[in-house]
Design a protein around this motif. Structure first.
Motif, mmCIF file in Angstrom:
data_model
loop_
_atom_site.group_PDB
_atom_site.id
_atom_site.type_symbol
_atom_site.label_atom_id
_atom_site.label_comp_id
_atom_site.label_asym_id
_atom_site.label_seq_id
_atom_site.Cartn_x
_atom_site.Cartn_y
_atom_site.Cartn_z
ATOM 1 N N SER A 600 0.832 -1.419 -0.066
ATOM 2 C CA SER A 600 -0.029 -0.156 0.118
ATOM 3 C C SER A 600 1.006 1.275 0.010
ATOM 4 N N ARG A 601 0.727 2.186 -1.057
ATOM 5 C CA ARG A 601 1.652 3.297 -1.157
ATOM 6 C C ARG A 601 0.500 4.642 -0.983
ATOM 7 N N ASP A 602 1.169 5.573 -0.656
ATOM 8 C CA ASP A 602 0.342 7.098 -0.665
ATOM 9 C C ASP A 602 0.568 7.673 -2.078
ATOM 10 N N THR A 603 -0.145 8.687 -1.982
ATOM 11 C CA THR A 603 -0.347 9.373 -3.541
ATOM 12 C C THR A 603 0.931 9.500 -4.028
ATOM 13 N N SER A 604 2.059 10.065 -3.329
ATOM 14 C CA SER A 604 3.490 9.977 -4.012
ATOM 15 C C SER A 604 4.259 8.849 -4.201
ATOM 16 N N GLY A 605 3.636 7.715 -3.850
ATOM 17 C CA GLY A 605 4.274 6.368 -4.034
ATOM 18 C C GLY A 605 5.193 6.011 -3.121
ATOM 19 N N VAL A 606 4.889 6.484 -1.724
ATOM 20 C CA VAL A 606 5.843 5.896 -0.629
ATOM 21 C C VAL A 606 5.029 4.948 0.046
ATOM 22 N N PRO A 607 5.824 3.703 0.131
ATOM 23 C CA PRO A 607 5.245 2.520 0.887
ATOM 24 C C PRO A 607 4.555 2.646 2.159
ATOM 25 N N LEU A 608 3.553 2.479 2.645
ATOM 26 C CA LEU A 608 3.064 2.559 3.741
ATOM 27 C C LEU A 608 2.745 1.289 4.651
ATOM 28 N N PHE A 609 2.293 0.212 3.871
ATOM 29 C CA PHE A 609 2.057 -1.059 4.624
ATOM 30 C C PHE A 609 2.314 -2.200 3.549
ATOM 31 N N VAL A 610 2.613 -3.338 4.192
ATOM 32 C CA VAL A 610 3.303 -4.567 3.391
ATOM 33 C C VAL A 610 2.256 -5.667 3.753
ATOM 34 N N GLU A 611 1.801 -6.544 2.932
ATOM 35 C CA GLU A 611 1.006 -7.707 3.343
ATOM 36 C C GLU A 611 1.175 -8.697 2.456
ATOM 37 N N LEU A 612 0.763 -10.050 2.586
ATOM 38 C CA LEU A 612 0.606 -11.232 1.546
ATOM 39 C C LEU A 612 -0.553 -10.647 0.526
#
Length: 810
Positions: A600-612
């Motif tokens: 999951s990334r914010d509008t600027s493409g920075v990762p926020l969350f990672v999951e399977l």
């Protein structure tokens, strides 16, 4: 892998040499897009005639080699003249004439003379003092030259006879093709490129320095056979004196072995003799070979570089004594390594047996084995002088009094380490994944007791795709269906390593000797190390269970755990050089593209969350689990090493400055690991691997968790916990208290451990594990002598130096 869609890529074709015919065939290595060329498996060396089967052909072959017919004459060699009468004496005279060596002899003589003069030993005869001083200096220098001459006699290779080398080639080819019945395979493009580089180097009178990985004694035999068969000057091979045994030692020395001590100790003269010898070879353009890892890898993966001989080579060029030399990294891979059984015994704590010829020839009945093939790949050679110049541009300018550039000790160390890790990276780049490595990796990365043949074939196909996607290469698939290749790999591995259960719905295979099979899995772990670290970092949340929302991990937590793990394994694996941020981003995008994870990334493409990903959950996490299974044994080993440190906590009422013998501490860690494995607190028996435990202790020392000291009078090392890392003990019971820096460090490693059914009992390091470690540790303190004078290593300075010049972490 369907037979009508051959997985053959655009790799360079293989080369077959039989008699005087050189034939190019389509590649035995797959990678890239398939094409429809006809594929045939070919060897570099053919099978030799055997007397019992065909005595006429056998005698004919022997006569051809001994008479030097055709290519066997080894006359038109690319490189400097070798194998002629007087070669050894000519080399010795050049070494003895070395300015460096003569200067060291004079320096040592002057030092000794000054000592004798100070002690009044010169005044033993009447006459002028200056004359006695001159006479005594000459005596000392003469004695030192005799010592040098003796050193060279035992060290120098003796390439004196072409008839000998022709016979040696024939004998070694006979032995090798009996053991490796599919012969030696090379890439024609790489070999033709190597010949071109060798011709250019010969014109410039420059040496090619071959730097192979080291898995077996067969390594240097195979490279020598290739050079001989292709008409390239045989390299002088650096070999440890442990192989200089009766019969074998003289044979190898006349075939090109250069004997050196396993340890130089504090012997400046021997050190200078080795440097002068290497200088002379590189100045004269003789090819040279040494193993970048030092000793053989007993774990299957590349070891950290050893810098001894590499330092001599670097010094030759940096000093200007040698204009330039060509570096050629070499990868040698095997379907099966002859020595794996002895490796496992050593890794489980058995003393290493002294080398002898009988063991070497009878290793698992080497004369009658069918071990598949040997695959040798040559990286594109490159100039050491250019590499040094490139490295110097990254260092601050240091000008000496004459206006020239100087290198500090630390800067020279940075260049040396960069050189070592550059070579390792190049070896990994050209390494070929053998079928046994593919099958072994699949068997060790699946859940359950065994796997059906259909599922095994499917997962091998998947793994081949992943290897090629990572830029790796897969060996000899040709047009054969994957099922046939799997069958061949299972045949080579044999029932003592992989067992088959028959009488079921389908043939089912299981790992019989997981420890030995891990050797083959480790051959490819470097390709997926970044994915493995990310996966085990995510496991800290995934193993907690619950729905997807509970298993989601924040990007910040992921970065912290991946950074910790990459630091923990900095000396264990070779990471891509781009750095943590770049490598992590590339890995996440790759796993996302393969539909293993969702980011999951914010509008600027920075990762926020990672999951399977949903797809990965639906397929039972089989791809995600694959990456975890690759590195879990190494995490277990580090956890075991950390737990064993709890046993180094001094007794409640005893002295706090007791030094423990390092070997005994590591042996006790291995004993603790075996106990925890059989009691269910350790999932992987290979976690008690002695080499991995040693690497863990080295990392603990670099991080300042333990202090390591060496005795001034012996080679023994001692260890103790750093004061700030010593755990607390209960003031009444004397039991270890589960808190403090060491406890927190151990728990941080444990977060990424595989969760087992026997460990769902509260804290990861349960009270019984702490008690067991403490119990083992008590024996160490009982055996430890009273504190003795030691030369303690300056851990903080060494730690800073190593961090400054260490390879980039993930």
């Amino acid at each position: 892998m369907p037979a009508d869609k051959p997985p053959v890529g655009q790799s360079a074709p293989d080369l077959e040499i039989v008699g005087n015919q050189v034939t190019i065939h389509p590649s035995a290595v797959t990678g890239g897009e398939p094409h429809d060329d006809e594929i045939t498996e070919r060897n570099l060396v053919r099978h030799m005639a055997r007397f019992r089967e065909n005595p006429f052909d056998f005698l004919r072959e022997v006569s051809l080699y001994m008479s030097g017919t055709g290519w066997r004459a080894y006359d038109d060699v690319i490189g400097q003249p070798i194998f002629y009468s007087g070669f050894t004496d000519r080399m010795k005279s050049r070494i003895l004439a070395s300015t460096l060596l003569q200067g060291k002899v004079k320096e040592l003589a002057a030092t000794r003379l000054a000592v004798e003069e100070k002690e009044g030993l010169l005044d033993i005869q009447p006459g002028p003092v200056d004359r006695k001083r001159t006479h005594r200096r000459s005596e000392i220098e003469s004695h030192l030259r005799e010592v040098v001459d003796s050193m060279l006699d035992s060290m120098i290779c003796k390439m004196e006879s072409k008839r000998f080398i022709r016979g040696a080639y024939y004998l070694c080819t006979q032995l090798l093709t009996r053991a490796y019945h599919q012969g030696i395979h090379v890439s024609s493009e790489e070999v033709l490129r190597l010949r071109s580089v060798a011709e250019e180097a010969a014109r410039k009178k420059q040496s090619i320095v071959f730097l192979p990985c080291h898995k077996s004694h067969v390594d240097y035999v195979s490279l020598q056979l290739i050079c001989y068969r292709l008409g390239i000057g045989l390299p002088v091979v650096v070999a440890g004196e442990n192989l200089n045994i009766p019969m074998l030692g003289p044979f190898l020395q006349h075939a090109g072995a250069m004997w050196i001590r396993r340890s130089f100790g504090n012997d400046p003269l021997y050190n200078t003799v080795v440097q002068a010898y290497i200088d002379t070879m590189l100045q004269q353009g003789f090819n040279f070979e040494c193993f970048i890892e030092g000793g053989r890898s007993r774990t299957g993966k590349l070891l950290s570089p050893k810098f001894g001989i590499l330092s001599f080579i670097l010094d030759s060029v940096i000093s200007g004594r040698v204009e330039d030399t060509i570096i050629c990294p070499v990868s040698t891979q095997y379907d099966k390594v002859i020595e794996t059984e002895s490796y496992i015994s050593e890794l489980l704590g058995q003393p290493k047996r002294k080398e002898n010829l009988a063991d070497l020839l009878s290793s698992s009945s080497v004369l009658s084995l069918k071990l598949g093939r040997v695959d040798v790949r040559f990286h594109e050679p490159w100039s050491l002088k250019e590499f040094i110049a490139q490295q110097l541009t990254r260092l601050p300018e240091q000008i000496d009094a004459n206006g020239g550039r100087t290198l500090s000790y630390d800067d020279r160390g940075r260049v040396l380490r960069s050189l070592g890790y550059r070579v390792l990276s190049d070896i990994n780049d050209v390494s070929v994944m053998m079928p046994t490595a593919l099958v072994g990796t699949v068997l060790l990365t699946l859940r359950g007791r065994g796997v059906g043949k259909g599922e095994l074939v499917r997962r091998v196909e998947w793994l081949c795709e992943r290897v090629r996607a990572k830029g790796g290469r897969v060996a000899h698939f040709y047009r054969y269906p994957t099922e046939v290749v799997v069958e061949r790999a299972l045949e080579v591995l044999g029932p003592q390593i992989v067992g088959e259960i028959t009488g079921l719905v389908e043939p089912t295979f299981h790992a019989v000797d997981r420890f030995q099979l891990s050797f083959y899995r480790n051959m490819m772990i470097h390709l997926f190390i970044t994915e493995a670290l990310v996966s085990t970092a995510m496991y800290t949340r995934i193993k907690q269970g619950g729905g997807p929302s509970y298993q989601r991990m924040s990007y910040g937590d992921l970065v912290n755990q991946v950074s910790f793990l990459s630091q923990l394994f900095r000396g264990e694996f070779i990471f891509p050089p781009e750095g943590l941020a770049t490598n992590l981003e590339k890995t996440l995008r790759g796993l996302e593209r393969d539909n293993v994870i969702t980011v999951s990334r914010d509008t600027s493409g920075v990762p926020l969350f990672v999951e399977l990903s949903d797809a990965e959950r639906q397929c039972g996490r089989e791809n995600y689990d694959f990456y975890c299974f690759l590195i879990w044994p190494f995490i277990e080993a580090s956890w075991l090493g950390s737990v064993s440190l709890l046993g180094l906590t001094p007794p409640l009422n005893g002295p706090k400055d007791v030094w423990i013998d390092l070997n005994k501490a590591q042996n006790n860690a291995q004993l603790l690991g075996k106990t925890l494995y059989h009691q269910g607190d350790l999932s992987y028996f290979e976690a008690v691997n002695k080499e991995t435990l040693k690497n863990s202790y080295q990392r603990f020392a670099e991080e300042g968790i333990v202090h390591v000291a060496k005795s001034k009078e012996s080679k023994a090392s001692s260890v103790r916990l750093a004061p700030e890392w010593i755990p607390e003990r209960d003031a009444e019971t004397g039991k270890l208290v589960p808190r403090g820096r060491l406890w927190d460090f151990t728990e941080l490693i444990a977060q990424s451990r595989r969760e087992g059914k026997n460990r769902r009992d509260g804290a990861t390091v349960s009270s019984r594990v702490m008690r067991m470690s403490d119990l083992v540790g008590r024996k160490l303190f009982e055996d430890a002598a009273s504190p003795s004078p030691v030369e303690e290593v300056d851990v903080s300075m060494r730690q800073m130096r190593r961090k400054a010049i260490a390879p980039a972490k993930l």
